[in-house]
Structures are given as C-alpha cells and as structure tokens.
Motif scaffolding. Structure first.
Motif, PDB file in Angstrom:
ATOM      1  N   LYS A 152       3.362 -11.443  -4.865  1.00 59.55           N
ATOM      2  CA  LYS A 152       3.985 -11.102  -3.980  1.00 59.55           C
ATOM      3  C   LYS A 152       4.129  -9.419  -3.969  1.00 59.55           C
ATOM      4  CE  LYS A 152       6.424 -15.297  -3.565  1.00 59.55           C
ATOM      5  NZ  LYS A 152       7.926 -16.144  -3.745  1.00 59.55           N
ATOM      6  N   ILE A 153       4.050  -8.865  -5.293  1.00 63.23           N
ATOM      7  CA  ILE A 153       4.243  -7.360  -5.371  1.00 63.23           C
ATOM      8  C   ILE A 153       3.199  -6.757  -4.580  1.00 63.23           C
ATOM      9  CG2 ILE A 153       4.533  -5.425  -6.728  1.00 63.23           C
ATOM     10  CD1 ILE A 153       5.319  -7.379  -9.116  1.00 63.23           C
ATOM     11  N   TRP A 154       2.012  -7.482  -4.176  1.00 59.83           N
ATOM     12  CA  TRP A 154       1.017  -6.759  -3.578  1.00 59.83           C
ATOM     13  C   TRP A 154       1.329  -6.315  -2.183  1.00 59.83           C
ATOM     14  CZ3 TRP A 154      -3.583 -10.492  -4.099  1.00 59.83           C
ATOM     15  CH2 TRP A 154      -4.242 -10.610  -5.374  1.00 59.83           C
ATOM     16  N   TYR A 155       2.464  -7.240  -1.646  1.00 58.17           N
ATOM     17  CA  TYR A 155       2.859  -6.902  -0.188  1.00 58.17           C
ATOM     18  C   TYR A 155       3.914  -5.570  -0.268  1.00 58.17           C
ATOM     19  CZ  TYR A 155       0.594 -11.089   0.930  1.00 58.17           C
ATOM     20  OH  TYR A 155      -0.386 -12.329   1.036  1.00 58.17           O
ATOM     21  N   LEU A 156       4.382  -5.164  -1.354  1.00 57.20           N
ATOM     22  CA  LEU A 156       5.087  -3.957  -1.454  1.00 57.20           C
ATOM     23  C   LEU A 156       4.052  -2.832  -1.584  1.00 57.20           C
ATOM     24  CD1 LEU A 156       7.976  -5.206  -3.834  1.00 57.20           C
ATOM     25  CD2 LEU A 156       8.143  -4.882  -1.360  1.00 57.20           C
ATOM     26  N   GLY A 157       2.844  -2.965  -2.144  1.00 58.26           N
ATOM     27  CA  GLY A 157       1.925  -1.972  -2.526  1.00 58.26           C
ATOM     28  C   GLY A 157       1.249  -1.600  -1.125  1.00 58.26           C
ATOM     29  N   ILE A 158       1.258  -2.358  -0.065  1.00 58.56           N
ATOM     30  CA  ILE A 158       0.562  -1.973   1.069  1.00 58.56           C
ATOM     31  C   ILE A 158       1.193  -0.885   1.935  1.00 58.56           C
ATOM     32  CG2 ILE A 158       0.245  -2.588   3.855  1.00 58.56           C
ATOM     33  CD1 ILE A 158      -0.316  -5.522   2.307  1.00 58.56           C
ATOM     34  N   PRO A 159       2.573  -0.785   2.018  1.00 57.44           N
ATOM     35  CA  PRO A 159       3.301   0.395   2.758  1.00 57.44           C
ATOM     36  C   PRO A 159       2.996   1.572   1.615  1.00 57.44           C
ATOM     37  CG  PRO A 159       4.791  -1.380   1.996  1.00 57.44           C
ATOM     38  CD  PRO A 159       3.518  -1.971   1.951  1.00 57.44           C
ATOM     39  N   LEU A 160       3.110   1.414   0.463  1.00 58.74           N
ATOM     40  CA  LEU A 160       3.007   2.606  -0.253  1.00 58.74           C
ATOM     41  C   LEU A 160       1.760   3.118  -0.117  1.00 58.74           C
ATOM     42  CD1 LEU A 160       4.388   1.270  -3.758  1.00 58.74           C
ATOM     43  CD2 LEU A 160       5.355   3.116  -2.411  1.00 58.74           C
ATOM     44  N   LEU A 161       0.595   2.514  -0.011  1.00 52.73           N
ATOM     45  CA  LEU A 161      -1.040   3.017   0.040  1.00 52.73           C
ATOM     46  C   LEU A 161      -0.796   3.587   1.487  1.00 52.73           C
ATOM     47  CD1 LEU A 161      -3.366   3.125  -1.267  1.00 52.73           C
ATOM     48  CD2 LEU A 161      -4.161   0.792  -0.265  1.00 52.73           C
ATOM     49  N   LEU A 162      -0.256   2.900   2.764  1.00 52.51           N
ATOM     50  CA  LEU A 162      -0.462   3.575   3.871  1.00 52.51           C
ATOM     51  C   LEU A 162       0.360   4.800   3.687  1.00 52.51           C
ATOM     52  CD1 LEU A 162       0.110   0.296   6.134  1.00 52.51           C
ATOM     53  CD2 LEU A 162      -1.986   1.506   5.576  1.00 52.51           C
ATOM     54  N   GLY A 163       1.584   4.778   3.108  1.00 49.87           N
ATOM     55  CA  GLY A 163       2.169   6.020   3.005  1.00 49.87           C
ATOM     56  C   GLY A 163       1.483   7.288   2.378  1.00 49.87           C
ATOM     57  N   PHE A 164       0.714   6.793   1.561  1.00 52.82           N
ATOM     58  CA  PHE A 164      -0.390   8.081   0.648  1.00 52.82           C
ATOM     59  C   PHE A 164      -1.283   8.499   2.014  1.00 52.82           C
ATOM     60  CE2 PHE A 164       0.782   6.996  -3.598  1.00 52.82           C
ATOM     61  CZ  PHE A 164       0.590   8.174  -4.284  1.00 52.82           C
ATOM     62  N   PHE A 165      -1.802   7.464   2.698  1.00 54.36           N
ATOM     63  CA  PHE A 165      -2.860   7.659   3.722  1.00 54.36           C
ATOM     64  C   PHE A 165      -2.097   8.618   4.851  1.00 54.36           C
ATOM     65  CE2 PHE A 165      -5.114   7.006   7.590  1.00 54.36           C
ATOM     66  CZ  PHE A 165      -6.254   7.548   7.493  1.00 54.36           C
ATOM     67  N   TYR A 166      -0.873   8.539   5.135  1.00 56.26           N
ATOM     68  CA  TYR A 166      -0.134   9.294   6.348  1.00 56.26           C
ATOM     69  C   TYR A 166       0.163  10.436   5.631  1.00 56.26           C
ATOM     70  CZ  TYR A 166       3.623  10.717   9.198  1.00 56.26           C
ATOM     71  OH  TYR A 166       4.387  11.506  10.057  1.00 56.26           O
ATOM     72  N   LEU A 167       0.605  10.833   4.413  1.00 58.68           N
ATOM     73  CA  LEU A 167       0.651  12.083   3.886  1.00 58.68           C
ATOM     74  C   LEU A 167      -0.501  12.855   3.394  1.00 58.68           C
ATOM     75  CD1 LEU A 167       3.372  11.181   1.322  1.00 58.68           C
ATOM     76  CD2 LEU A 167       3.670  12.293   3.628  1.00 58.68           C
ATOM     77  N   HIS A 168      -1.544  12.143   3.136  1.00 60.04           N
ATOM     78  CA  HIS A 168      -2.985  12.897   2.848  1.00 60.04           C
ATOM     79  C   HIS A 168      -3.964  12.048   3.421  1.00 60.04           C
ATOM     80  CE1 HIS A 168      -0.648  15.205  -0.310  1.00 60.04           C
ATOM     81  NE2 HIS A 168      -0.160  14.159  -0.594  1.00 60.04           N
ATOM     82  N   PRO A 169      -4.026  11.917   4.694  1.00 61.54           N
ATOM     83  CA  PRO A 169      -5.283  11.374   5.456  1.00 61.54           C
ATOM     84  C   PRO A 169      -6.385  11.807   4.797  1.00 61.54           C
ATOM     85  CG  PRO A 169      -4.302  12.858   6.837  1.00 61.54           C
ATOM     86  CD  PRO A 169      -3.588  12.911   5.660  1.00 61.54           C
ATOM     87  N   SER A 170      -7.425  10.990   4.537  1.00 59.00           N
ATOM     88  CA  SER A 170      -8.861  11.222   4.038  1.00 59.00           C
ATOM     89  C   SER A 170      -9.495   9.860   4.345  1.00 59.00           C
ATOM     90  CB  SER A 170      -8.787  11.493   2.654  1.00 59.00           C
ATOM     91  OG  SER A 170      -8.572  10.350   1.607  1.00 59.00           O
ATOM     92  N   PRO A 171     -10.804  10.190   4.378  1.00 55.61           N
ATOM     93  CA  PRO A 171     -11.765   8.982   4.612  1.00 55.61           C
ATOM     94  C   PRO A 171     -11.812   7.975   3.267  1.00 55.61           C
ATOM     95  CG  PRO A 171     -12.904  10.964   5.379  1.00 55.61           C
ATOM     96  CD  PRO A 171     -11.701  11.354   4.534  1.00 55.61           C
ATOM     97  N   LEU A 172     -11.501   8.783   2.322  1.00 51.08           N
ATOM     98  CA  LEU A 172     -11.694   7.978   0.954  1.00 51.08           C
ATOM     99  C   LEU A 172     -10.581   6.916   0.611  1.00 51.08           C
ATOM    100  CD1 LEU A 172     -12.830   6.904  -1.918  1.00 51.08           C
ATOM    101  CD2 LEU A 172     -11.587   9.020  -3.046  1.00 51.08           C
ATOM    102  N   LEU A 173      -9.341   7.433   1.252  1.00 52.72           N
ATOM    103  CA  LEU A 173      -7.974   6.824   1.129  1.00 52.72           C
ATOM    104  C   LEU A 173      -8.086   5.567   2.314  1.00 52.72           C
ATOM    105  CD1 LEU A 173      -4.891   9.262   0.699  1.00 52.72           C
ATOM    106  CD2 LEU A 173      -5.510   7.098  -0.435  1.00 52.72           C
ATOM    107  N   LEU A 174      -8.650   5.930   3.422  1.00 53.17           N
ATOM    108  CA  LEU A 174      -8.936   4.995   4.622  1.00 53.17           C
ATOM    109  C   LEU A 174      -9.743   3.770   4.003  1.00 53.17           C
ATOM    110  CD1 LEU A 174      -8.623   4.007   7.475  1.00 53.17           C
ATOM    111  CD2 LEU A 174     -10.597   5.287   8.081  1.00 53.17           C
ATOM    112  N   ILE A 175     -10.863   4.267   3.031  1.00 52.76           N
ATOM    113  CA  ILE A 175     -11.606   3.095   2.651  1.00 52.76           C
ATOM    114  C   ILE A 175     -10.878   2.242   1.585  1.00 52.76           C
ATOM    115  CG2 ILE A 175     -13.807   2.668   0.958  1.00 52.76           C
ATOM    116  CD1 ILE A 175     -14.891   5.169   2.320  1.00 52.76           C
TER     117      ILE A 175
END
Length: 231
Positions: A152-175
């Motif tokens: 269930k912790i996976w679902y907490l990780g999704i917004p964290l990962l999206l937050g990284f992408f929002y702060l540092h948008p990059s093709p690698l983070l999108l992948i």
C-alpha cells in the motif's frame, strides 16, 4: 577476498569487458560535462550501489548479470529470474542503497579531510541518488523493499515521484513515472510470497527502510548547505 570471489564467480571475460566498457564510457561521457575527477567519483558511487544489489543476489544464489552503465541514465544489474519471495526481493532491493550510502559516506569523510568541494559534490550526489531510489514505487529500490512491509506504501510513492517530476521535469523522470505506473498496475493483483517474512523480519525491514530515508535526508540537507558555503 570473499566479495571479489562473489563478484567474479561465473563471470566470463566478455561479460567483464562489457561491464567495464560501459563503466568507462559513462566516466568519459560525464567527464565532458563535469570533468574527470567528478565523473570518476560519481561513477564509482554508482558502481558501489549496483554492487550491493549484485552481491545480495549472488548471496541468495540468484542468477544475475554484472553491473551495466548508461550515461545520464544510471546503472543496473539484470536478474535472470523472478524473486522467489518478498523477503529476497526486499533484501536485494535494500542492499544497493545500503552499500551506495556507505560509499557516499566514505566520500564525505574524504571531502572533509581534504577540504574538497569536488568530493563534497560527489558525496552529495551519492546521498541524493540513494535517497531518490528509496521512493516506494517499482522499479525503484524503494518499491522492492516495501514489498516486505506493505505494498500500500506504493500509492504514497506516486505523488512523491510526480513531485520530483514537477520540480525537475526531465524525459528520464517521465520514463520512471511511466514505468512505475505500469508496474504498479501489472502487480496490483499479485499475491506476494510472504513465507520468509515473520513479524520480526518485517519490523526489521521497516526500521531499516525508514531509518535509511531519515539519515539520507539529513545528509542530503546538510551537504546542500555545505556546498552553498563553498560557493
């Protein structure tokens, strides 16, 4: 000597050359952007992280390839079969950040001893990358470790990962975001094998995982301030 034996046991000359060649290619590529000293230190820390995964897999008798490197993408070791149970997946998952963090700590002490801003920058990169890998989504290490705690912790990780992408948008983070979404969707109905996970072992992984996150967060924060003082 035992570590070297585990590293080279079963490795052919061709595999060693391929692994070493991709490592040297990464050093040369990073050197074009950051210089040879930083590039060498950074790739060595990457190698230490992947070595942790490799040694843990070999310890559990899993068939695994030597570390491979892709410049500006990272490094990985390829497992040739599925994990037999959740505890093994968690152990192989956390071994990389553990050894990688110890290597970054060694680099930090060298930076302090030699008063080197370059080594401090390498240590900071090592702490940050190991922390990033602990975001609890597959295919990152945090996603593998939390299989032994609660998926269930996976679902907490999704917004964290999206937050990284929002702060540092990059093709690698999108992948990474797309891979995480794909793996969570694929594994959502999977029933993990928990036979090797008694309550004590689950608590052990919980304390180790969240303790490592807290320590890496503190080190990353402190080194960010230290690098600012070098400027």
């Amino acid at each position: 000597m035992k570590l070297l034996f585990l590293l080279f046991k079963g490795a052919t000359l061709g595999k060693l050359l391929l692994s070493g060649g991709t490592m040297l290619l990464s050093v040369a590529t990073y050197a074009l952007a950051f210089g040879w000293p930083y590039a060498t230190g950074f790739v060595v820390l990457l190698f230490c992280h992947e070595l942790g995964h490799y040694l843990a897999a070999r310890q559990r008798n899993l068939p695994v390839g030597l570390p491979m490197f892709i410049p500006f993408v990272g490094a990985w070791v390829a497992l040739k079969e599925e994990f037999p149970d959740a505890e093994t997946e968690a152990w192989v998952g956390i071994a990389g950040p553990l050894l990688g963090s110890l290597a970054a700590l060694g680099c930090y002490y060298l930076a302090e001893y030699f008063d080197s801003s370059m080594l401090m920058a390498v240590a900071y990169a090592g702490f940050f990358l190991n922390l990033f890998n602990l975001i609890p989504v597959p295919p990152l290490d945090g996603g593998r470790i939390t299989v032994a705690i609660s998926r269930k912790i996976w679902y907490l990780g999704i917004p964290l990962l999206l937050g990284f992408f929002y702060l540092h948008p990059s093709p690698l983070l999108l992948i990474v975001c797309l891979l995480a979404a794909s793996q969570i969707w694929t594994r959502r109905k999977e029933t993990p094998n928990l036979t090797a996970l008694n309550p004590g072992k689950r608590l052990e992984y919980t304390l180790l995982y969240f303790g490592l996150i807290a320590w890496l967060s503190l080190m990353t924060y402190n080194l960010h301030g230290a690098l600012a003082s070098f400027r």
